[in-house]
Design an enzyme around this catalytic site. Sequence first.
Site, PDB file in Angstrom:
ATOM      1  N   ARG A  34     -26.837 -30.677  45.213  1.00  0.00           N
ATOM      2  CA  ARG A  34     -26.313 -31.589  46.231  1.00  0.00           C
ATOM      3  C   ARG A  34     -27.411 -32.024  47.195  1.00  0.00           C
ATOM      4  O   ARG A  34     -28.248 -31.208  47.599  1.00  0.00           O
ATOM      5  CB  ARG A  34     -25.170 -30.923  47.009  1.00  0.00           C
ATOM      6  N   ASP A  35     -27.355 -33.311  47.543  1.00  0.00           N
ATOM      7  CA  ASP A  35     -28.303 -33.829  48.526  1.00  0.00           C
ATOM      8  C   ASP A  35     -28.058 -33.141  49.868  1.00  0.00           C
ATOM      9  O   ASP A  35     -26.914 -32.936  50.277  1.00  0.00           O
ATOM     10  CB  ASP A  35     -28.137 -35.351  48.663  1.00  0.00           C
ATOM     11  N   ILE A  36     -29.123 -32.801  50.556  1.00  0.00           N
ATOM     12  CA  ILE A  36     -29.015 -32.085  51.826  1.00  0.00           C
ATOM     13  C   ILE A  36     -28.415 -32.980  52.919  1.00  0.00           C
ATOM     14  O   ILE A  36     -27.863 -32.475  53.904  1.00  0.00           O
ATOM     15  CB  ILE A  36     -30.414 -31.551  52.247  1.00  0.00           C
ATOM     16  N   ASN A  90     -34.460 -44.797  43.799  1.00  0.00           N
ATOM     17  CA  ASN A  90     -35.373 -45.422  44.762  1.00  0.00           C
ATOM     18  C   ASN A  90     -36.789 -45.281  44.225  1.00  0.00           C
ATOM     19  O   ASN A  90     -37.198 -44.196  43.795  1.00  0.00           O
ATOM     20  CB  ASN A  90     -35.264 -44.731  46.126  1.00  0.00           C
ATOM     21  N   HIS A 103     -36.050 -38.726  40.403  1.00  0.00           N
ATOM     22  CA  HIS A 103     -34.693 -38.224  40.608  1.00  0.00           C
ATOM     23  C   HIS A 103     -33.724 -39.381  40.601  1.00  0.00           C
ATOM     24  O   HIS A 103     -34.076 -40.511  40.959  1.00  0.00           O
ATOM     25  CB  HIS A 103     -34.565 -37.466  41.944  1.00  0.00           C
ATOM     26  N   HIS A 105     -29.948 -40.466  42.175  1.00  0.00           N
ATOM     27  CA  HIS A 105     -28.845 -40.150  43.081  1.00  0.00           C
ATOM     28  C   HIS A 105     -27.533 -40.492  42.367  1.00  0.00           C
ATOM     29  O   HIS A 105     -27.387 -41.608  41.859  1.00  0.00           O
ATOM     30  CB  HIS A 105     -28.902 -41.025  44.339  1.00  0.00           C
TER      31      HIS A 105
HETATM   32  P1  5GP Z   1     -35.256 -40.506  47.967  1.00  0.00           P
HETATM   33  O1  5GP Z   1     -35.112 -41.036  49.361  1.00  0.00           O
HETATM   34  O2  5GP Z   1     -36.672 -40.065  47.683  1.00  0.00           O
HETATM   35  O3  5GP Z   1     -34.700 -41.404  46.899  1.00  0.00           O
HETATM   36  O4  5GP Z   1     -34.306 -39.228  47.892  1.00  0.00           O
HETATM   37  C1  5GP Z   1     -34.672 -37.967  48.329  1.00  0.00           C
HETATM   38  C2  5GP Z   1     -33.398 -37.272  48.736  1.00  0.00           C
HETATM   39  O5  5GP Z   1     -33.687 -35.889  48.824  1.00  0.00           O
HETATM   40  C3  5GP Z   1     -32.858 -37.705  50.091  1.00  0.00           C
HETATM   41  O6  5GP Z   1     -31.555 -38.257  49.937  1.00  0.00           O
HETATM   42  C4  5GP Z   1     -32.836 -36.409  50.911  1.00  0.00           C
HETATM   43  O7  5GP Z   1     -31.681 -36.290  51.725  1.00  0.00           O
HETATM   44  C5  5GP Z   1     -32.896 -35.340  49.839  1.00  0.00           C
HETATM   45  N1  5GP Z   1     -33.564 -34.118  50.273  1.00  0.00           N
HETATM   46  C6  5GP Z   1     -34.701 -34.051  51.007  1.00  0.00           C
HETATM   47  N2  5GP Z   1     -35.046 -32.770  51.205  1.00  0.00           N
HETATM   48  C7  5GP Z   1     -34.098 -32.009  50.585  1.00  0.00           C
HETATM   49  C8  5GP Z   1     -33.902 -30.607  50.452  1.00  0.00           C
HETATM   50  O8  5GP Z   1     -34.691 -29.787  50.925  1.00  0.00           O
HETATM   51  N3  5GP Z   1     -32.814 -30.185  49.753  1.00  0.00           N
HETATM   52  C9  5GP Z   1     -31.917 -31.078  49.218  1.00  0.00           C
HETATM   53  N4  5GP Z   1     -30.868 -30.554  48.564  1.00  0.00           N
HETATM   54  N5  5GP Z   1     -32.073 -32.420  49.312  1.00  0.00           N
HETATM   55  C10 5GP Z   1     -33.154 -32.876  49.993  1.00  0.00           C
END
Ligand code: 5GP
Length: 117
Positions: A34-36, A90, A103, A105
């Site tokens: 799960r996203d944080i 992204n 990754h 989403h």
């Molecule tokens: P991006 O913005 O690179 O497409 O997505 C990265 C995602 O990773 C973001 O939605 C952010 O909330 C999530 N994220 C960042 N740090 C952590 C973490 O330590 N644990 C989890 N579970 N998600 C994270």
Amino acid sequence: MAGEPQPDCLFCKIVAGGGPATLGRKTERTVAFRDIAPKAPTHVLVIPHVHYPNAAALAAAEPEIAGELLAEAGRVAEDEGIQDYRLIFNTGAGAGQTIFHAHVHVLGGVPMNERMV
Ligand code: 5GP
Ligand code: ZN
């Protein structure tokens, strides 16, 4: 060798079991968690174990794993009981990418009828 773990990569740490994430589905080549900072009731990230900076780089180097990432995203949605969901990759800081380990989403659980494109 391409795809090897990077010492300063948060998602490589999560793959290795040492990062801040509650792991969901795990396969030999992917991990879901799960996203944080969830942006929807279902907000799960699916990542490959191997390190590539974005989804296109992953697909270019290891297309089978890129395919597995998509299949796993579908299984996550199934596990979550949602038929309608959005997959987002992204790519680049200007598009909102903050973690440079490929990754996808998986977002859903709320109406998302507004179109971005
Ligand atoms: P991006 O913005 O690179 O497409 O997505 C990265 C995602 O990773 C973001 O939605 C952010 O909330 C999530 N994220 C960042 N740090 C952590 C973490 O330590 N644990 C989890 N579970 N998600 C994270
Ligand atoms: Zn990584």
